[in-house]
Design a protein around this motif. Structure first.
Motif, short mmCIF file in Angstrom:
data_model
loop_
_atom_site.label_atom_id
_atom_site.label_comp_id
_atom_site.label_asym_id
_atom_site.label_seq_id
_atom_site.Cartn_x
_atom_site.Cartn_y
_atom_site.Cartn_z
N LYS A 82 0.83 -1.20 0.00
CA LYS A 82 0.00 0.00 0.00
C LYS A 82 0.87 1.26 0.00
CE LYS A 82 -3.76 2.21 2.56
NZ LYS A 82 -4.67 2.07 3.71
N LYS A 83 1.95 1.20 0.85
CA LYS A 83 2.83 2.35 0.92
C LYS A 83 3.52 2.61 -0.42
CE LYS A 83 3.69 1.95 5.88
NZ LYS A 83 4.69 1.63 6.91
N TRP A 84 3.98 1.55 -1.09
CA TRP A 84 4.63 1.72 -2.38
C TRP A 84 3.67 2.29 -3.43
CZ3 TRP A 84 9.49 2.09 -3.33
CH2 TRP A 84 10.43 1.44 -2.53
N LEU A 85 2.43 1.80 -3.44
CA LEU A 85 1.45 2.31 -4.40
C LEU A 85 1.11 3.77 -4.12
CD1 LEU A 85 -1.02 -0.73 -4.68
CD2 LEU A 85 0.62 0.07 -6.38
N LEU A 86 0.96 4.11 -2.83
CA LEU A 86 0.67 5.50 -2.49
C LEU A 86 1.83 6.41 -2.86
CD1 LEU A 86 -1.13 5.12 0.96
CD2 LEU A 86 -2.13 5.86 -1.21
N LEU A 87 3.06 5.92 -2.62
CA LEU A 87 4.23 6.71 -2.98
C LEU A 87 4.27 6.97 -4.48
CD1 LEU A 87 6.96 8.01 -2.31
CD2 LEU A 87 8.01 5.74 -2.63
N LEU A 88 4.06 5.93 -5.27
CA LEU A 88 4.09 6.08 -6.72
C LEU A 88 2.99 7.03 -7.20
CD1 LEU A 88 5.23 5.25 -9.46
CD2 LEU A 88 3.68 3.28 -9.44
N THR A 89 1.80 6.87 -6.63
CA THR A 89 0.66 7.71 -7.03
C THR A 89 0.93 9.18 -6.71
OG1 THR A 89 -0.86 5.87 -6.66
CG2 THR A 89 -1.81 8.09 -6.77
N ARG A 90 1.45 9.42 -5.52
CA ARG A 90 1.71 10.80 -5.11
C ARG A 90 2.85 11.44 -5.92
NH1 ARG A 90 1.02 9.33 1.29
NH2 ARG A 90 -1.29 9.37 1.30
N LEU A 91 3.86 10.61 -6.25
CA LEU A 91 4.95 11.12 -7.08
C LEU A 91 4.43 11.51 -8.47
CD1 LEU A 91 7.87 8.64 -6.24
CD2 LEU A 91 7.71 11.06 -5.62
N LEU A 92 3.60 10.65 -9.03
CA LEU A 92 3.02 10.95 -10.35
C LEU A 92 2.11 12.17 -10.27
CD1 LEU A 92 2.18 7.35 -11.64
CD2 LEU A 92 4.01 8.87 -12.42
N LEU A 93 1.36 12.30 -9.16
CA LEU A 93 0.47 13.45 -8.98
C LEU A 93 1.27 14.75 -8.95
CD1 LEU A 93 -2.22 14.83 -8.32
CD2 LEU A 93 -1.85 14.22 -5.91
N MET A 94 2.34 14.75 -8.15
CA MET A 94 3.17 15.95 -8.07
C MET A 94 3.84 16.25 -9.41
SD MET A 94 4.91 15.42 -4.33
CE MET A 94 5.90 16.88 -4.51
N ALA A 95 4.30 15.22 -10.11
CA ALA A 95 4.94 15.41 -11.41
C ALA A 95 3.96 15.98 -12.43
CB ALA A 95 5.53 14.09 -11.91
N ALA A 96 2.71 15.46 -12.39
CA ALA A 96 1.69 15.95 -13.33
C ALA A 96 1.39 17.42 -13.07
CB ALA A 96 0.43 15.10 -13.23
N LEU A 97 1.30 17.81 -11.80
CA LEU A 97 1.02 19.20 -11.46
C LEU A 97 2.18 20.11 -11.88
CD1 LEU A 97 -0.68 18.82 -7.98
CD2 LEU A 97 -1.76 19.46 -10.13
N ILE A 98 3.39 19.68 -11.62
CA ILE A 98 4.56 20.48 -12.01
C ILE A 98 4.61 20.66 -13.53
CG2 ILE A 98 7.08 20.51 -12.10
CD1 ILE A 98 7.01 19.08 -9.35
N ILE A 99 4.39 19.58 -14.27
CA ILE A 99 4.42 19.66 -15.74
C ILE A 99 3.28 20.54 -16.26
CG2 ILE A 99 4.18 18.33 -17.87
CD1 ILE A 99 5.63 16.03 -16.44
N ALA A 100 2.11 20.43 -15.59
CA ALA A 100 0.97 21.25 -16.00
C ALA A 100 1.29 22.73 -15.83
CB ALA A 100 -0.27 20.88 -15.21
N PHE A 101 1.95 23.11 -14.72
CA PHE A 101 2.31 24.51 -14.51
C PHE A 101 3.41 24.97 -15.50
CE2 PHE A 101 0.20 24.08 -10.37
CZ PHE A 101 -0.49 25.29 -10.34
#
Length: 640
Positions: free
Chosen positions: A54-73
Motif C-alpha cells: 500500500k505504501k509503495w502504491l501510495l508513494l508512486l501515485t503521489r509522485l506521479l500526482l506531483m509530477a503531473a502538477l509540475i508539468i501542467a504549470f
C-alpha cells in the motif's frame, strides 16, 4: 514537446524527497509486548506485507500526482518549426483591368476584396500594395473602405517587380517568417523570366479566374483620306466569334452620328469603316456593349482643325519641286530669294529650307542658329558651287559638322536607314530592289549626326536628326535625279511634319507623347489640360510661336480633354487606355516555380493558421492529476 515555462521543471527534483523518506523509514515504531501465540504472529506477518504494498502504491501515485502538477504549470505544448516565429504578411492585390471580368455578378477584383476583408483577422498588421498604391503596416479595418472603392488600373506589375516591391515592405529581420501573397487572375503578361528561388520570403499564389474567358475589345482606329470630303474612319476589333454581329456606335460628343455592326472572322478580328464629315471638328467616341471587360468597350478620338505647317524656302533654285512637295492643303509655303529675305519672318516659321545657296551670310547664320535653338527645323541643300568656308562656319554650330572636298563620281544612293525616325511607318518592310536615285557630284562630310541615306562606298547623302537635316549634294536636275525619285516625297514631307508635333487623333495613356500648340504665351502664362472635374498642368516648353506639351504620367483616365489658355479652349486631345489587358490569356500557376498555390483566399488563411497552430497539453496533465487523486483515494479505501 516544448514548455512555455521550462524553469518550473526544476521542481521535479523535489520528488526525490518523499522517495528518501520512504526508503529510510524515518518514522519509529513503538514495540508492545504480546503473548506468543502462533496465530497472531501469522496475522502480523501478513499485515506487514499488505502495508508495504500500500505504501509503495501510495508513494508512486503521489509522485506521479506531483509530477503531473509540475508539468501542467510548466505548460507543455507542441508546434511546427515556424509557429513560434514572428509572422510578416505582404499582399499584392492585382487591380489591373483584366480583373473587371465578372463571375456570379461580381468582378474578380470585388470578389478578391470581399474575401480579404472576410478572412484577414481585424487585429493582424500587414502591408498591401496594388499596381499603383501601397498601404504599409495597416490592419484590414484601416483600409476596408479604400479597398471597396479601389479603381482599376491599366498598369500591370510583373512577378519579379512584385517581389522587388514586396522586399521593400518586409522588415530586415532574419528571424521572422515573411509571407508574400499574390491575389491575381495571373494573365500571361505577368510572367517573369526570373525563376531563382527567394530564400527570404515564401510566395503564395491565389488565382482568381472566371469560368469563361471571352472579351471583345475596340483595339485601335485610324483615319484615311483625311483631307477628302468624306474621310474614312476604320475601327479594329478583336475577341469575337464568327457567328457574332456586334453593334458599334459612333458619337460626336453625346450625339449618335453613325451605327454599324462588326462581323468577326475566324481569328476573332473585325474591321468596321465609318464615313465621317470632312473638314469638321469631331470629339468622337466609339462604343460597344458586351459582357467581358468594360474599359475597352469605348474608344475616344478627336479630329481638330488641321493647322498648316509654315515652311520658308530661301532658295536660289529655279525649280519648283518644293512647291509640289508642300501643297497648300497642309502647308503654308513661301519661297524667297536670299536678297529679298525679311529676317523677321523667320520667327513665324516652323521649317526653313536653305536650297541651292552658294553661301550663307554671317547675319543669316546668327538668325538661323536662334531659329533652331527655338525649336525650328532646318533643311540644308547645298549648291554645286557652294562656298565651303561659309557653309562650315554655319555648320560648325550643329554637332561640329564640316563639309570636305567635293567628289565628282557618278554614284547611286544605295543605303536607307529604315530605323531612322524620318522613315517611321514609311516602308512596310526593308526593300532591296528600290529604284535608287543617282548623284554626279557630292561633298564629303564630317559629322556625328545619324546617317539617313548613304551612297555607294558608304559616303553620306543625307544626315541629321532632331530638327536639323543636311544633304551633301545639290538636288538640281543637272546633278541628281533625286527629285524624280519616289523617296523624295516621304523624306521632305516627314522632315517638315516633325517640326510641328500635331496631335494624333488619339494618344495612349502611360506612353510619352508630344504635342505642339500654336499660341503665344506670356512669361508667366501656362497651358492647362482639363476634363470635367479633372485638371492638370502638363510639362511644357515655350517657343516663340508655339508651346510644346509633353504627356507622360498624366492624365490617368481615358477621355477627351481640352487644352486651355486662360480659360479659352485651344483644341482637344484624346487619351485611351492601352489594350494589353484585353486578351484574356491565363498562366498555369502550378507551373510557376518556387511558389505555393492555393485555391482560394479562405483556404490560404486556413493553411497559414494551421502553420501557426500551437497544441497545448497542460489541461491533460491537470486531468491526469485529478485521476491520480482519485486513484489515491481508491488505494486508501480498498487496500488494507
Amino acid at each position: 514537446m516544448q514548455f512555455k515555462h521550462p524553469e518550473i521543471l526544476w521542481a521535479l527534483a523535489l520528488l526525490v524527497i518523499p522517495v528518501l523518506i520512504h526508503l529510510f523509514q524515518l518514522r519509529r515504531y513503538k514495540k508492545t509486548p504480546f503473548t506468543n501465540v502462533a496465530m497472531l504472529q501469522k496475522v502480523v506477518s501478513e499485515s506487514r506485507k499488505s502495508n508495504s504494498l500500500k505504501k509503495w502504491l501510495l508513494l508512486l501515485t503521489r509522485l506521479l500526482l506531483m509530477a503531473a502538477l509540475i508539468i501542467a504549470f510548466a505548460q507543455p505544448f507542441s508546434s511546427t518549426e515556424t509557429a513560434l516565429k514572428e509572422k510578416e504578411i505582404v499582399v499584392y492585390l492585382d487591380n489591373s483591368f483584366s480583373m473587371q471580368v465578372k463571375t456570379n455578378g461580381l468582378s474578380l477584383l470585388e470578389k478578391a476584396v470581399q474575401d480579404l476583408i472576410k478572412n484577414i483577422d481585424g487585429e493582424t498588421v500587414f502591408s498591401l500594395f496594388t499596381n499603383e498604391s501601397t498601404y504599409d503596416n495597416v490592419n484590414i479595418k484601416d483600409i476596408q473602405n479604400i479597398l471597396l472603392s479601389l479603381p482599376y488600373s491599366h498598369k500591370q506589375l510583373h512577378l519579379d517587380e512584385v517581389k522587388l516591391k514586396a522586399a521593400t515592405l518586409f522588415s530586415k529581420s532574419n528571424s521572422s517568417v515573411k509571407n508574400l501573397i499574390l491575389v491575381s487572375d495571373f494573365q500571361q503578361r505577368i510572367a517573369s523570366n526570373n525563376t531563382t528561388p527567394d530564400s527570404v520570403m515564401t510566395t503564395y499564389l491565389v488565382p482568381i479566374q472566371p469560368r469563361e474567358a471571352q472579351n471583345i475589345a475596340i483595339d485601335s482606329i485610324y483615319l484615311a483620306d483625311e483631307l477628302s470630303e468624306q474621310p474614312k474612319l476604320t475601327a479594329l476589333l478583336s475577341g469575337g466569334s464568327e457567328e457574332q454581329n456586334l453593334p458599334i456606335s459612333l458619337f460626336n460628343n453625346d450625339t449618335l452620328i453613325a451605327k454599324s455592326a462588326a462581323k468577326f472572322d475566324s481569328n476573332g478580328a473585325a474591321e468596321v469603316v465609318f464615313s465621317i464629315p470632312g473638314n469638321t471638328k469631331i470629339n468622337g467616341r466609339l462604343s460597344i456593349t458586351e459582357n467581358g471587360l468594360s474599359y475597352d468597350n469605348r474608344f475616344y478620338f478627336n479630329i481638330n482643325e488641321r493647322e498648316k505647317i509654315k515652311v520658308l524656302a530661301i532658295s536660289a533654285s529655279e525649280n519648283n519641286y518644293l512647291e509640289r512637295l508642300y501643297p497648300d492643303t497642309e502647308f503654308d509655303f513661301q519661297k524667297v530669294p536670299l536678297n529679298q529675305l525679311n529676317y523677321s519672318d523667320l520667327d513665324e516659321q516652323n521649317v526653313v529650307v536653305l536650297d541651292n545657296l552658294q553661301s550663307i551670310p554671317s547675319s543669316l547664320q546668327n538668325v538661323l542658329r536662334t531659329f533652331k535653338d527655338n525649336g525650328g527645323t532646318l533643311i540644308v541643300v547645298p549648291s554645286n558651287e557652294s562656298d565651303v568656308t561659309s557653309y562650315n562656319s554655319f555648320l560648325s554650330s550643329f554637332s561640329g559638322q564640316q563639309l570636305g572636298e567635293k567628289v565628282a563620281n557618278n554614284t547611286k544612293v544605295t543605303s536607307i536607314s529604315f530605323n531612322h525616325p524620318l522613315y517611321k511607318n514609311v516602308f512596310e518592310k526593308e526593300v532591296t530592289n528600290f529604284q535608287y536615285p543617282t548623284v554626279k557630284e557630292y561633298y564629303k562630310v564630317q559629322s556625328r549626326m545619324s546617317k539617313i541615306l548613304a551612297l555607294e562606298g558608304n559616303d553620306v547623302f543625307l544626315l541629321g536628326n532632331d530638327g536639323f537635316y543636311m544633304f551633301t549634294a545639290s538636288l538640281e536636275t543637272d546633278n541628281s535625279n533625286f527629285k524624280n525619285s519616289p523617296l523624295i516625297v516621304p523624306t521632305f514631307y516627314n522632315m517638315a511634319t516633325t517640326s510641328l508635333q500635331m496631335p494624333e487623333i488619339y494618344h495612349i495613356l502611360g506612353e510619352i507623347s508630344t504635342v505642339d500648340i500654336s499660341t503665344n504665351l506670356g512669361s508667366d502664362d501656362i497651358l492647362n489640360v482639363s476634363k470635367t472635374d479633372y485638371d492638370f498642368i502638363p510639362l511644357q516648353q515655350t517657343f516663340p510661336n508655339r508651346v510644346r506639351l509633353t504627356f507622360d504620367q498624366n492624365p490617368t483616365s481615358d477621355g477627351i480633354y481640352s487644352i486651355n489658355q486662360e480659360g479659352q479652349l485651344l483644341q482637344n486631345i484624346s487619351f485611351n487606355h492601352p489594350r494589353t489587358e484585353s486578351k484574356l490569356n491565363y498562366l498555369e500557376v502550378e507551373s510557376i516555380p518556387n511558389t505555393n498555390t492555393q485555391d482560394s483566399i479562405a483556404s490560404l488563411f486556413e493553411y497559414l493558421e494551421a502553420e501557426s497552430n500551437i497544441t497545448a497539453y497542460w489541461k491533460w496533465f491537470v486531468i491526469l492529476a485529478l485521476l491520480l487523486v482519485l486513484t489515491e483515494v481508491l488505494i486508501q479505501k480498498f487496500i488494507t
